[in-house]
Design a protein around this motif. Sequence first.
Motif, PDB file in Angstrom:
ATOM      1  N   SER A 143       6.845  36.425  21.032  1.00 16.97           N
ATOM      2  CA  SER A 143       6.723  37.873  20.862  1.00 16.97           C
ATOM      3  C   SER A 143       7.587  38.667  21.835  1.00 16.97           C
ATOM      4  N   PHE A 144       7.965  38.073  22.956  1.00 17.30           N
ATOM      5  CA  PHE A 144       8.730  38.789  23.976  1.00 17.30           C
ATOM      6  C   PHE A 144      10.240  38.696  23.774  1.00 17.30           C
ATOM      7  N   THR A 169       9.009  27.428  32.492  1.00 21.25           N
ATOM      8  CA  THR A 169       8.259  26.764  31.422  1.00 21.25           C
ATOM      9  C   THR A 169       7.606  27.841  30.568  1.00 21.25           C
ATOM     10  N   ILE A 170       7.281  27.480  29.346  1.00 23.36           N
ATOM     11  CA  ILE A 170       6.606  28.398  28.423  1.00 23.36           C
ATOM     12  C   ILE A 170       5.220  27.830  28.137  1.00 23.36           C
ATOM     13  N   GLU A 171       4.231  28.709  28.130  1.00 18.20           N
ATOM     14  CA  GLU A 171       2.859  28.322  27.811  1.00 18.20           C
ATOM     15  C   GLU A 171       2.428  29.133  26.597  1.00 18.20           C
ATOM     16  N   ASN A 186       3.164  33.421  24.592  1.00 19.75           N
ATOM     17  CA  ASN A 186       3.320  34.679  25.312  1.00 19.75           C
ATOM     18  C   ASN A 186       3.274  34.560  26.838  1.00 19.75           C
ATOM     19  N   VAL A 187       3.463  33.363  27.397  1.00 19.72           N
ATOM     20  CA  VAL A 187       3.451  33.219  28.852  1.00 19.72           C
ATOM     21  C   VAL A 187       4.684  32.450  29.302  1.00 19.72           C
ATOM     22  N   ILE A 188       5.401  33.033  30.269  1.00 19.13           N
ATOM     23  CA  ILE A 188       6.512  32.347  30.922  1.00 19.13           C
ATOM     24  C   ILE A 188       6.081  32.087  32.361  1.00 19.13           C
ATOM     25  N   LYS A 189       6.214  30.836  32.786  1.00 19.94           N
ATOM     26  CA  LYS A 189       5.947  30.482  34.175  1.00 19.94           C
ATOM     27  C   LYS A 189       7.273  30.176  34.848  1.00 19.94           C
ATOM     28  N   GLN A 190       7.396  30.631  36.096  1.00 17.80           N
ATOM     29  CA  GLN A 190       8.618  30.423  36.859  1.00 17.80           C
ATOM     30  C   GLN A 190       8.243  29.981  38.271  1.00 17.80           C
ATOM     31  N   VAL A 191       8.917  28.958  38.764  1.00 16.02           N
ATOM     32  CA  VAL A 191       8.762  28.492  40.138  1.00 16.02           C
ATOM     33  C   VAL A 191      10.116  28.661  40.812  1.00 16.02           C
ATOM     34  N   ILE A 192      10.124  29.320  41.974  1.00 17.11           N
ATOM     35  CA  ILE A 192      11.360  29.510  42.728  1.00 17.11           C
ATOM     36  C   ILE A 192      11.191  28.866  44.098  1.00 17.11           C
ATOM     37  N   ARG A 219       3.817  34.095  37.031  1.00 17.67           N
ATOM     38  CA  ARG A 219       3.229  33.912  35.700  1.00 17.67           C
ATOM     39  C   ARG A 219       3.368  35.235  34.966  1.00 17.67           C
ATOM     40  N   LYS A 220       4.204  35.249  33.935  1.00 22.19           N
ATOM     41  CA  LYS A 220       4.455  36.471  33.175  1.00 22.19           C
ATOM     42  C   LYS A 220       3.700  36.392  31.851  1.00 22.19           C
ATOM     43  N   GLU A 221       2.707  37.262  31.683  1.00 24.86           N
ATOM     44  CA  GLU A 221       1.886  37.302  30.469  1.00 24.86           C
ATOM     45  C   GLU A 221       2.359  38.482  29.625  1.00 24.86           C
ATOM     46  N   PHE A 222       2.878  38.181  28.441  1.00 30.59           N
ATOM     47  CA  PHE A 222       3.447  39.194  27.560  1.00 30.59           C
ATOM     48  C   PHE A 222       2.422  39.648  26.529  1.00 30.59           C
TER      49      PHE A 222
END
Length: 137
Positions: free
Chosen positions: A2-3, A86-88, A91-97, A108-111
């Motif tokens: 959706s994003f 990673t995608i969950e 509607n969720v993108i997870k990012q580790v830096i 954790r980006k919740e769209f």
Amino acid sequence: MSFSGKKFRRVKCENIDKLLAATHANDDIVRVLKMKAPLVTYTMIDEQTLHMDLDMDGQQMSHTFKLGEEHVLEKKDGRKVKMTYTIEGNNVIKQVIKMPDGKTAYFRKEFNDNEIKMIVTMHGTDLNATIYYEMVQ
């Protein structure tokens, strides 16, 4: 997803100062989290590839990532950060830096239809911050 292809601008932050103070975050993380509201767009290229466009005060950054793979991104000053996306679900993108100083940040980006709720945590603390984005027409 959706994003995919939608442009978002940061509108509000909660608890960011406490998180940054508790973790003694490096200047790179502080700058990214506290600068003027950036515009961000995530676009799915295929099932395993995510493209990100970021506009920060007129400075454009663009990068394409294979999901689940650690990528090295060289900054303008020559330092390197390691990122994994990673995608969950849909509607969720997870990012580790992983930063050069050894610190690790988790995003954790919740769209939703017209907004993003991003939850930020830093290794070494149980505090988190929430950053909100709204879709730009």
